[in-house]
Design a protein around this motif. Structure first.
Motif, PDB file in Angstrom:
ATOM      1  N   ASN A  65       2.616   6.535   8.643  1.00 12.34           N
ATOM      2  CA  ASN A  65       3.529   7.069   9.649  1.00 12.34           C
ATOM      3  C   ASN A  65       3.246   6.423  10.997  1.00 12.34           C
ATOM      4  O   ASN A  65       4.154   5.985  11.700  1.00 12.34           O
ATOM      5  CB  ASN A  65       3.371   8.589   9.719  1.00 12.34           C
ATOM      6  CG  ASN A  65       4.338   9.217  10.680  1.00 12.34           C
ATOM      7  OD1 ASN A  65       4.148   9.123  11.885  1.00 12.34           O
ATOM      8  ND2 ASN A  65       5.359   9.841  10.151  1.00 12.34           N
ATOM      9  N   PHE A  66       1.959   6.357  11.339  1.00 12.24           N
ATOM     10  CA  PHE A  66       1.529   5.730  12.591  1.00 12.24           C
ATOM     11  C   PHE A  66       2.024   4.282  12.669  1.00 12.24           C
ATOM     12  O   PHE A  66       2.537   3.839  13.700  1.00 12.24           O
ATOM     13  CB  PHE A  66      -0.005   5.798  12.655  1.00 12.24           C
ATOM     14  CG  PHE A  66      -0.616   5.039  13.788  1.00 12.24           C
ATOM     15  CD1 PHE A  66      -0.583   5.535  15.073  1.00 12.24           C
ATOM     16  CD2 PHE A  66      -1.257   3.828  13.564  1.00 12.24           C
ATOM     17  CE1 PHE A  66      -1.171   4.850  16.121  1.00 12.24           C
ATOM     18  CE2 PHE A  66      -1.842   3.137  14.605  1.00 12.24           C
ATOM     19  CZ  PHE A  66      -1.800   3.646  15.887  1.00 12.24           C
ATOM     20  N   ALA A  84      -3.989   8.072   4.499  1.00 11.66           N
ATOM     21  CA  ALA A  84      -3.097   6.927   4.275  1.00 11.66           C
ATOM     22  C   ALA A  84      -1.649   7.273   4.622  1.00 11.66           C
ATOM     23  O   ALA A  84      -0.924   6.449   5.192  1.00 11.66           O
ATOM     24  CB  ALA A  84      -3.200   6.439   2.831  1.00 11.66           C
ATOM     25  N   LEU A  85      -1.224   8.484   4.282  1.00 10.38           N
ATOM     26  CA  LEU A  85       0.137   8.921   4.637  1.00 10.38           C
ATOM     27  C   LEU A  85       0.287   8.954   6.154  1.00 10.38           C
ATOM     28  O   LEU A  85       1.259   8.413   6.702  1.00 10.38           O
ATOM     29  CB  LEU A  85       0.420  10.302   4.045  1.00 10.38           C
ATOM     30  CG  LEU A  85       1.734  10.946   4.484  1.00 10.38           C
ATOM     31  CD1 LEU A  85       2.932  10.181   3.924  1.00 10.38           C
ATOM     32  CD2 LEU A  85       1.773  12.410   4.051  1.00 10.38           C
ATOM     33  N   CYS A 137      -2.605  18.625   8.583  1.00  9.47           N
ATOM     34  CA  CYS A 137      -3.612  17.918   9.373  1.00  9.47           C
ATOM     35  C   CYS A 137      -3.010  17.458  10.683  1.00  9.47           C
ATOM     36  O   CYS A 137      -1.800  17.443  10.848  1.00  9.47           O
ATOM     37  CB  CYS A 137      -4.164  16.717   8.606  1.00  9.47           C
ATOM     38  SG  CYS A 137      -2.982  15.372   8.429  1.00  9.47           S
ATOM     39  N   LEU A 138      -3.882  17.083  11.597  1.00 13.94           N
ATOM     40  CA  LEU A 138      -3.471  16.438  12.840  1.00 13.94           C
ATOM     41  C   LEU A 138      -4.174  15.093  12.888  1.00 13.94           C
ATOM     42  O   LEU A 138      -5.388  15.015  12.732  1.00 13.94           O
ATOM     43  CB  LEU A 138      -3.852  17.277  14.055  1.00 13.94           C
ATOM     44  CG  LEU A 138      -3.480  16.664  15.400  1.00 13.94           C
ATOM     45  CD1 LEU A 138      -1.967  16.504  15.516  1.00 13.94           C
ATOM     46  CD2 LEU A 138      -3.995  17.523  16.541  1.00 13.94           C
ATOM     47  N   PHE A 139      -3.403  14.038  13.072  1.00 17.45           N
ATOM     48  CA  PHE A 139      -3.890  12.658  13.061  1.00 17.45           C
ATOM     49  C   PHE A 139      -3.569  12.069  14.417  1.00 17.45           C
ATOM     50  O   PHE A 139      -2.426  12.123  14.867  1.00 17.45           O
ATOM     51  CB  PHE A 139      -3.149  11.902  11.949  1.00 17.45           C
ATOM     52  CG  PHE A 139      -3.463  10.438  11.828  1.00 17.45           C
ATOM     53  CD1 PHE A 139      -4.461   9.998  10.967  1.00 17.45           C
ATOM     54  CD2 PHE A 139      -2.735   9.483  12.521  1.00 17.45           C
ATOM     55  CE1 PHE A 139      -4.726   8.644  10.807  1.00 17.45           C
ATOM     56  CE2 PHE A 139      -2.993   8.125  12.370  1.00 17.45           C
ATOM     57  CZ  PHE A 139      -3.995   7.708  11.505  1.00 17.45           C
ATOM     58  N   THR A 140      -4.554  11.536  15.093  1.00 17.17           N
ATOM     59  CA  THR A 140      -4.309  10.830  16.354  1.00 17.17           C
ATOM     60  C   THR A 140      -4.898   9.434  16.235  1.00 17.17           C
ATOM     61  O   THR A 140      -5.923   9.231  15.583  1.00 17.17           O
ATOM     62  CB  THR A 140      -4.936  11.572  17.554  1.00 17.17           C
ATOM     63  OG1 THR A 140      -6.319  11.756  17.311  1.00 17.17           O
ATOM     64  CG2 THR A 140      -4.262  12.907  17.783  1.00 17.17           C
ATOM     65  N   ALA A 179       0.837  -1.200   0.000  1.00 19.53           N
ATOM     66  CA  ALA A 179       0.000   0.000   0.000  1.00 19.53           C
ATOM     67  C   ALA A 179       0.875   1.254   0.000  1.00 19.53           C
ATOM     68  O   ALA A 179       0.693   2.149  -0.836  1.00 19.53           O
ATOM     69  CB  ALA A 179      -0.935  -0.008   1.203  1.00 19.53           C
ATOM     70  N   ALA A 180       1.812   1.333   0.936  1.00 17.94           N
ATOM     71  CA  ALA A 180       2.691   2.507   1.016  1.00 17.94           C
ATOM     72  C   ALA A 180       3.546   2.639  -0.246  1.00 17.94           C
ATOM     73  O   ALA A 180       3.714   3.735  -0.782  1.00 17.94           O
ATOM     74  CB  ALA A 180       3.576   2.418   2.262  1.00 17.94           C
ATOM     75  N   GLN A 181       4.062   1.519  -0.712  1.00 21.11           N
ATOM     76  CA  GLN A 181       4.890   1.569  -1.924  1.00 21.11           C
ATOM     77  C   GLN A 181       4.069   2.050  -3.122  1.00 21.11           C
ATOM     78  O   GLN A 181       4.542   2.856  -3.922  1.00 21.11           O
ATOM     79  CB  GLN A 181       5.492   0.200  -2.202  1.00 21.11           C
ATOM     80  CG  GLN A 181       6.526  -0.220  -1.173  1.00 21.11           C
ATOM     81  CD  GLN A 181       6.997  -1.637  -1.379  1.00 21.11           C
ATOM     82  OE1 GLN A 181       7.045  -2.132  -2.496  1.00 21.11           O
ATOM     83  NE2 GLN A 181       7.361  -2.302  -0.294  1.00 21.11           N
TER      84      GLN A 181
END
Length: 160
Positions: free
Chosen positions: A67-68, A62-63, A137-140, A22-24
Protein backbone atom coordinates in the motif's frame (compact mmCIF):
# COMPACT_ATOMS: atom_id res chain seq x y z
CA UNK A 1 -2.01 18.00 -22.81
CA UNK A 2 -0.85 17.58 -19.23
CA UNK A 3 -2.26 14.75 -17.17
CA UNK A 4 -4.29 15.39 -14.05
CA UNK A 5 -2.78 14.27 -10.75
CA UNK A 6 -5.31 11.41 -10.66
CA UNK A 7 -4.27 10.28 -14.15
CA UNK A 8 -0.61 10.39 -13.09
CA UNK A 9 -1.37 8.24 -10.04
CA UNK A 10 -3.28 5.69 -12.14
CA UNK A 11 -0.58 5.51 -14.80
CA UNK A 12 2.16 5.04 -12.20
CA UNK A 13 0.18 2.08 -10.83
CA UNK A 14 -0.27 0.67 -14.33
CA UNK A 15 3.47 0.91 -14.95
CA UNK A 16 4.49 -0.66 -11.61
CA UNK A 17 1.94 -3.50 -11.44
CA UNK A 18 3.21 -5.80 -14.23
CA UNK A 19 6.61 -6.13 -12.51
CA UNK A 20 5.27 -6.34 -8.95
CA UNK A 21 5.62 -10.11 -8.65
CA UNK A 22 5.70 -9.98 -4.84
CA UNK A 23 2.25 -8.37 -4.57
CA UNK A 24 0.84 -10.58 -7.31
CA UNK A 25 2.22 -13.72 -5.63
CA UNK A 26 0.53 -12.76 -2.37
CA UNK A 27 -2.77 -12.23 -4.16
CA UNK A 28 -2.80 -8.52 -3.38
CA UNK A 29 -5.28 -6.48 -5.39
CA UNK A 30 -4.81 -2.74 -5.98
CA UNK A 31 -8.34 -1.40 -5.66
CA UNK A 32 -7.59 2.30 -5.90
CA UNK A 33 -4.70 4.69 -6.31
CA UNK A 34 -5.07 8.43 -5.80
CA UNK A 35 -2.46 11.19 -5.53
CA UNK A 36 -0.74 10.21 -2.29
CA UNK A 37 -3.08 7.36 -1.48
CA UNK A 38 -3.93 3.75 -2.17
CA UNK A 39 -6.37 1.02 -1.17
CA UNK A 40 -5.20 -2.60 -1.47
CA UNK A 41 -6.74 -5.96 -0.48
CA UNK A 42 -5.32 -9.36 0.39
CA UNK A 43 -7.17 -12.54 1.37
CA UNK A 44 -5.50 -14.57 4.15
CA UNK A 45 -4.65 -17.98 2.64
CA UNK A 46 -3.71 -21.23 4.37
CA UNK A 47 -0.03 -20.72 3.52
CA UNK A 48 -0.10 -17.34 5.36
CA UNK A 49 -1.28 -18.77 8.69
CA UNK A 50 1.31 -19.38 11.44
CA UNK A 51 1.44 -21.92 14.27
CA UNK A 52 -1.02 -19.87 16.33
CA UNK A 53 -3.70 -20.17 13.66
CA UNK A 54 -3.47 -16.50 12.68
CA UNK A 55 -1.97 -14.63 9.74
CA UNK A 56 1.81 -14.28 10.06
CA UNK A 57 2.76 -10.65 10.73
CA UNK A 58 5.17 -10.64 7.81
CA UNK A 59 2.28 -11.01 5.37
CA UNK A 60 0.39 -8.17 7.03
CA UNK A 61 3.55 -6.07 6.82
CA UNK A 62 3.85 -6.95 3.11
CA UNK A 63 0.26 -5.80 2.52
CA UNK A 64 0.90 -2.49 4.30
CA UNK A 65 4.24 -2.03 2.53
CA UNK A 66 2.59 -2.64 -0.85
CA UNK A 67 0.00 0.00 0.00
CA UNK A 68 2.84 2.34 0.96
CA UNK A 69 4.61 1.69 -2.35
CA UNK A 70 1.60 2.57 -4.50
CA UNK A 71 0.69 5.61 -2.40
CA UNK A 72 4.24 7.04 -2.51
CA UNK A 73 4.88 6.27 -6.16
CA UNK A 74 1.62 7.95 -7.22
CA UNK A 75 3.45 11.29 -7.44
CA UNK A 76 5.50 10.10 -10.45
CA UNK A 77 8.72 9.78 -8.49
CA UNK A 78 10.23 6.33 -8.15
CA UNK A 79 10.49 5.75 -4.42
CA UNK A 80 11.33 2.98 -1.98
CA UNK A 81 10.85 2.69 1.78
CA UNK A 82 13.74 4.02 3.84
CA UNK A 83 12.23 2.90 7.13
CA UNK A 84 8.95 1.50 8.41
CA UNK A 85 7.23 0.65 11.67
CA UNK A 86 4.18 -1.50 12.31
CA UNK A 87 2.05 -1.93 15.41
CA UNK A 88 -0.22 -4.97 15.40
CA UNK A 89 -3.53 -4.30 17.14
CA UNK A 90 -5.60 -7.40 16.34
CA UNK A 91 -5.02 -10.78 14.66
CA UNK A 92 -6.20 -11.72 11.19
CA UNK A 93 -7.64 -15.17 10.55
CA UNK A 94 -7.72 -17.63 7.67
CA UNK A 95 -10.14 -16.54 4.95
CA UNK A 96 -10.31 -12.89 6.07
CA UNK A 97 -9.92 -10.24 3.41
CA UNK A 98 -7.63 -7.51 4.70
CA UNK A 99 -7.81 -3.99 3.32
CA UNK A 100 -4.99 -1.49 3.70
CA UNK A 101 -5.87 2.18 3.29
CA UNK A 102 -2.92 4.55 3.08
CA UNK A 103 -2.61 8.29 2.77
CA UNK A 104 0.38 10.63 2.71
CA UNK A 105 0.49 12.61 5.95
CA UNK A 106 3.48 14.82 5.21
CA UNK A 107 5.52 15.77 2.18
CA UNK A 108 8.90 17.42 2.34
CA UNK A 109 12.24 17.01 4.05
CA UNK A 110 12.40 14.78 7.08
CA UNK A 111 13.84 16.99 9.83
CA UNK A 112 14.79 13.90 11.85
CA UNK A 113 17.37 12.67 9.32
CA UNK A 114 19.54 15.80 9.50
CA UNK A 115 20.29 15.59 5.76
CA UNK A 116 17.71 17.97 4.32
CA UNK A 117 18.43 17.00 0.72
CA UNK A 118 16.40 13.85 0.29
CA UNK A 119 12.65 14.21 0.01
CA UNK A 120 10.66 11.96 2.30
CA UNK A 121 6.95 11.36 2.48
CA UNK A 122 5.50 9.85 5.61
CA UNK A 123 2.54 7.58 5.04
CA UNK A 124 0.28 6.20 7.71
CA UNK A 125 -1.61 3.08 6.73
CA UNK A 126 -4.42 1.33 8.51
CA UNK A 127 -4.94 -2.29 7.58
CA UNK A 128 -8.33 -3.58 8.60
CA UNK A 129 -10.86 -6.26 7.91
CA UNK A 130 -13.65 -5.62 5.49
CA UNK A 131 -17.24 -5.54 6.69
CA UNK A 132 -16.62 -3.27 9.64
CA UNK A 133 -14.15 -5.39 11.59
CA UNK A 134 -11.59 -3.59 13.75
CA UNK A 135 -8.34 -2.00 12.72
CA UNK A 136 -5.65 -4.66 12.40
CA UNK A 137 -2.47 -2.57 12.49
CA UNK A 138 -0.96 0.86 12.05
CA UNK A 139 1.98 1.09 9.63
CA UNK A 140 4.09 4.22 9.27
CA UNK A 141 6.99 4.62 6.89
CA UNK A 142 9.18 7.14 5.14
CA UNK A 143 10.26 6.93 1.53
CA UNK A 144 13.54 7.84 -0.05
CA UNK A 145 13.65 8.93 -3.67
CA UNK A 146 17.31 7.90 -4.09
CA UNK A 147 17.46 9.57 -7.50
CA UNK A 148 15.60 6.69 -9.16
CA UNK A 149 13.82 8.97 -11.63
CA UNK A 150 10.22 9.16 -12.75
CA UNK A 151 7.69 6.63 -13.95
CA UNK A 152 6.19 8.76 -16.72
CA UNK A 153 9.00 11.10 -17.71
CA UNK A 154 9.12 14.83 -17.14
CA UNK A 155 6.37 15.65 -19.61
CA UNK A 156 4.04 13.08 -18.00
CA UNK A 157 3.93 11.16 -21.23
CA UNK A 158 3.28 7.48 -21.60
CA UNK A 159 6.89 6.26 -21.55
CA UNK A 160 8.80 5.28 -18.43
Amino acid sequence: MALTTQQVAERCTAIMWPDDHAAQGLGIVIRETTPGGAVVDMKVRQDMVNGHGICHGGFIFALADTNFAYACNSFNHKAVAARADINFIAPAHLGATLTAVGRARHQGDDPADGVGQQVHRFVAIEAHYRLGHPVLCLFTAAEDLLGLGEHLGKAHGTGA
